[in-house]
Design a protein around this motif. Sequence first.
Motif: not given
Length: 225
Positions: A24-31, A52-64, A205-207
């Motif tokens: 969700h964070r990767l696709i939407r990346a809302e504030p 882009p940094v937020v999206r990359i970090s979100a992608a790393w969390h998906v991978v993990m 939600y993030e926490a």
Amino acid sequence: MVESLLLRWVLTAVFTAAALWGLHRLIRAEPIATVSGRLVHAGQDQAVPASPVVRISAAWHVVMSAAMIAMCWPWGMAIPVNPQLVVFGVMAGWFLVLAADVRWCAAHRRWQQLHHAAMAAGMFWMLAAMPALMPDAPVESGHTHHHSMGAGALAAAEIPAPANAVVVVSLVLGGYFVLSALPWLSAAVDIGRVARTRPQRAAAYEATCNAAMTTGMGAMFLAVL
């Protein structure tokens, strides 16, 4: 893999939920508001816009999350380890860079970025060190596979010194990750109580997802003992 079928499904559900939030964070990346209960209570939080940094970090969390799910099941043993070591080494470096300059991802504080780096390093350790517990595990095509994690892992008649060291380190890491989930959980509760805006709810939600992922990783480390 995890021996207990119930624990497998529980951990799979936890990591799947975390992966979905990461997507969700990767696709939407809302504030998102700053992931800190104290800042929200003090009215000092700010809605951090997408980047882009937020999206990359979100992608790393998906991978993990996906890697953790694979570790829970027998089919995960067929995944080559060496490429995963590279991935998690790069991931740890990424979050260390963000910890060095928190302006790149202002929603997370420095200790939170350091925690993400520790999670990636923990995955690296789990992949690299587990063969010491089960030296007779099969090896194919020049790479080592994941090994069964459960009560039977230490049932051998004699455990060599390197394996003893792995057990101690795994115990320390397991305890650390279980305990380090508490600040995330505290932040989730604190933010959730006063959340009024969409960015604040996103921070809660993030926490929550980080608390769940951290607890799950701690459980996986302790399952090997």
